[in-house]
Design a protein around this motif. Structure first.
Motif, PDB file in Angstrom:
ATOM      1  N   ALA A 132      68.558  74.482  60.996  1.00  0.00           N
ATOM      2  CA  ALA A 132      69.562  72.957  59.713  1.00  0.00           C
ATOM      3  C   ALA A 132      71.166  72.430  59.946  1.00  0.00           C
ATOM      4  CB  ALA A 132      69.865  74.557  58.345  1.00  0.00           C
ATOM      5  N   ALA A 133      71.346  72.790  60.828  1.00  0.00           N
ATOM      6  CA  ALA A 133      72.384  71.462  61.513  1.00  0.00           C
ATOM      7  C   ALA A 133      71.583  71.311  61.831  1.00  0.00           C
ATOM      8  CB  ALA A 133      72.938  72.833  62.570  1.00  0.00           C
ATOM      9  N   ARG A 134      70.833  70.722  62.357  1.00  0.00           N
ATOM     10  CA  ARG A 134      69.550  69.519  62.791  1.00  0.00           C
ATOM     11  C   ARG A 134      69.549  68.607  62.044  1.00  0.00           C
ATOM     12  NH1 ARG A 134      64.466  70.619  65.925  1.00  0.00           N
ATOM     13  NH2 ARG A 134      65.690  71.235  67.598  1.00  0.00           N
ATOM     14  N   ARG A 135      69.680  68.810  60.797  1.00  0.00           N
ATOM     15  CA  ARG A 135      69.172  68.004  59.576  1.00  0.00           C
ATOM     16  C   ARG A 135      70.395  67.349  58.864  1.00  0.00           C
ATOM     17  NH1 ARG A 135      64.544  65.848  58.378  1.00  0.00           N
ATOM     18  NH2 ARG A 135      62.534  66.747  58.294  1.00  0.00           N
ATOM     19  N   MET A 136      71.124  68.631  58.654  1.00  0.00           N
ATOM     20  CA  MET A 136      72.949  68.659  58.307  1.00  0.00           C
ATOM     21  C   MET A 136      73.848  67.529  58.516  1.00  0.00           C
ATOM     22  SD  MET A 136      73.719  72.199  57.118  1.00  0.00           S
ATOM     23  CE  MET A 136      72.825  73.437  55.596  1.00  0.00           C
ATOM     24  N   ARG A 137      73.435  67.461  60.333  1.00  0.00           N
ATOM     25  CA  ARG A 137      73.987  66.307  60.657  1.00  0.00           C
ATOM     26  C   ARG A 137      73.079  65.147  60.453  1.00  0.00           C
ATOM     27  NH1 ARG A 137      74.832  68.202  67.269  1.00  0.00           N
ATOM     28  NH2 ARG A 137      75.839  65.830  66.932  1.00  0.00           N
ATOM     29  N   GLN A 138      72.040  64.427  60.424  1.00  0.00           N
ATOM     30  CA  GLN A 138      71.715  63.558  59.603  1.00  0.00           C
ATOM     31  C   GLN A 138      71.858  62.713  58.611  1.00  0.00           C
ATOM     32  OE1 GLN A 138      67.406  64.816  60.080  1.00  0.00           O
ATOM     33  NE2 GLN A 138      67.381  64.721  62.680  1.00  0.00           N
ATOM     34  N   ALA A 139      72.239  64.017  57.632  1.00  0.00           N
ATOM     35  CA  ALA A 139      72.356  63.301  56.481  1.00  0.00           C
ATOM     36  C   ALA A 139      74.053  63.045  56.982  1.00  0.00           C
ATOM     37  CB  ALA A 139      72.152  64.510  55.720  1.00  0.00           C
ATOM     38  N   GLY A 140      75.128  64.414  57.205  1.00  0.00           N
ATOM     39  CA  GLY A 140      76.196  63.718  57.606  1.00  0.00           C
ATOM     40  C   GLY A 140      77.211  64.598  56.406  1.00  0.00           C
ATOM     41  N   HIS A 141      76.327  65.765  56.651  1.00  0.00           N
ATOM     42  CA  HIS A 141      76.777  67.027  55.521  1.00  0.00           C
ATOM     43  C   HIS A 141      76.084  68.199  55.596  1.00  0.00           C
ATOM     44  CE1 HIS A 141      74.687  66.844  51.896  1.00  0.00           C
ATOM     45  NE2 HIS A 141      74.851  65.374  52.372  1.00  0.00           N
ATOM     46  N   GLY A 142      76.812  69.567  55.058  1.00  0.00           N
ATOM     47  CA  GLY A 142      76.673  70.455  55.034  1.00  0.00           C
ATOM     48  C   GLY A 142      76.600  71.828  54.704  1.00  0.00           C
ATOM     49  N   HIS A 143      76.351  72.594  54.352  1.00  0.00           N
ATOM     50  CA  HIS A 143      77.095  73.994  54.046  1.00  0.00           C
ATOM     51  C   HIS A 143      76.365  74.819  54.842  1.00  0.00           C
ATOM     52  CE1 HIS A 143      80.529  76.326  51.700  1.00  0.00           C
ATOM     53  NE2 HIS A 143      80.318  76.737  53.304  1.00  0.00           N
ATOM     54  N   ILE A 144      76.504  76.330  55.709  1.00  0.00           N
ATOM     55  CA  ILE A 144      75.864  77.053  56.022  1.00  0.00           C
ATOM     56  C   ILE A 144      76.476  78.284  56.150  1.00  0.00           C
ATOM     57  CG2 ILE A 144      74.961  78.582  58.464  1.00  0.00           C
ATOM     58  CD1 ILE A 144      74.318  75.220  59.585  1.00  0.00           C
ATOM     59  N   VAL A 145      75.960  78.782  55.115  1.00  0.00           N
ATOM     60  CA  VAL A 145      76.913  80.376  54.336  1.00  0.00           C
ATOM     61  C   VAL A 145      75.711  81.645  55.234  1.00  0.00           C
ATOM     62  CG1 VAL A 145      77.315  81.993  52.818  1.00  0.00           C
ATOM     63  CG2 VAL A 145      77.475  79.436  52.566  1.00  0.00           C
ATOM     64  N   ASN A 146      76.898  82.392  55.805  1.00  0.00           N
ATOM     65  CA  ASN A 146      76.091  83.985  56.982  1.00  0.00           C
ATOM     66  C   ASN A 146      76.544  85.376  55.876  1.00  0.00           C
ATOM     67  OD1 ASN A 146      75.021  82.635  58.798  1.00  0.00           O
ATOM     68  ND2 ASN A 146      76.748  81.326  59.461  1.00  0.00           N
ATOM     69  N   ILE A 147      76.184  85.950  55.501  1.00  0.00           N
ATOM     70  CA  ILE A 147      76.605  86.877  55.067  1.00  0.00           C
ATOM     71  C   ILE A 147      76.268  88.158  56.569  1.00  0.00           C
ATOM     72  CG2 ILE A 147      75.509  88.800  53.291  1.00  0.00           C
ATOM     73  CD1 ILE A 147      76.309  86.163  51.792  1.00  0.00           C
ATOM     74  N   ALA A 148      77.329  88.584  56.283  1.00  0.00           N
ATOM     75  CA  ALA A 148      78.214  89.172  56.853  1.00  0.00           C
ATOM     76  C   ALA A 148      78.642  90.982  55.884  1.00  0.00           C
ATOM     77  CB  ALA A 148      79.265  89.073  57.719  1.00  0.00           C
TER      78      ALA A 148
END
Length: 248
Positions: A132-148
């Motif tokens: 996902a980060a690969r695609r978000m870096r290309q887009a210039g933004h993004g958010h990853i939420v990790n449910i702990a």
């Protein structure tokens, strides 16, 4: 319909209008609650789950999309991200929610069960975040939420694999927060307390449900994090029931 009935009707908002969100483990429990709350907020949601039939049922109810996903399989993880991008044209948010647990002593914990828990709860979020980060870096933004879980903050007996996976996930989340901020990608760890979901209720039928919270409450907290201004990120949030027993 009287006034009180009108007030109770859920009205779809536009807080997340246009956002493309992939939720792993989205077919039940907190995952399903996340899909519903975020869909109601205007997001386009991909319901990803190992149980494809159940994912389709959730997606159909929400007019969302569904995909079969084993988060621990690198090829499947990459395919889920790419399928979301093809469907939505982008991927704004990844929520790593899929999780499993095995409740038993260290002596009784099989190597295969240890590997299954780590593979789902820790290796899976690593894989999903990487693609996902690969695609978000290309887009210039993004958010990853990790449910702990509160299991990432303290420990109790007969849950070695689960604790190891959730402590690891919390560490991974903070590491990604530090690494991905320069690329305008937010990363948030959600420390969720006990919820009224099959994850707990099916394994502990005698649990006092009054000490638990509704999964929708945690989902609403996640939504609030996702709707913050671009200039602000919450790296960690704890969401507990008022009568939480695993946290002071």
């Amino acid at each position: 319909m009287n006034a009180s009935e009108t007030a109770s009707v859920s009205v779809k908002s536009e807080e997340l209008s246009g956002k493309a969100i992939l939720v792993t483990g989205g077919a039940s429990g907190l995952g399903a609650a996340l899909c519903e709350v975020l869909s109601d907020a205007g997001a386009r949601v991909m319901v990803a789950d190992l149980d494809h039939d159940r994912a389709v049922r959730v997606a159909d109810r929400l007019h969302a999309d569904a995909i079969a996903l084993d988060v621990g399989d690198p090829a499947a993880a990459e395919m889920a991200v790419e399928a979301s991008v093809r469907q939505f044209g982008k991927l704004d948010v990844l929520i790593n929610n899929a999780g499993v647990d095995v409740t038993c002593s260290l002596e009784d914990l099989s190597i295969s069960d240890w590997e299954r828990v780590i593979r789902t709860n820790l290796h899976g979020p690593f894989l999903m975040s990487r693609f996902a980060a690969r695609r978000m870096r290309q887009a210039g933004h993004g958010h990853i939420v990790n449910i702990a879980s509160t299991a990432a903050k303290r420990a109790w007996p007969n849950a070695a694999a689960y604790h190891a996976s959730k402590w690891g996930l919390l560490g991974l989340s903070h590491a990604l927060h530090a690494e991905l901020r320069p690329f305008n990608i937010k990363v948030t760890a959600v420390i969720a307390g006990g919820m009224r979901t099959p994850f707990l209720l099916d394994r502990f039928p005698d649990i006092d449900i009054t000490t638990l919270q509704e999964p929708a409450n945690v989902a609403r907290a996640v939504k609030s994090v996702l709707t913050l201004p671009d200039e602000t990120v919450i790296s960690e949030i704890m969401v507990l029931p008022m009568r939480e027993t695993s946290w002071p």
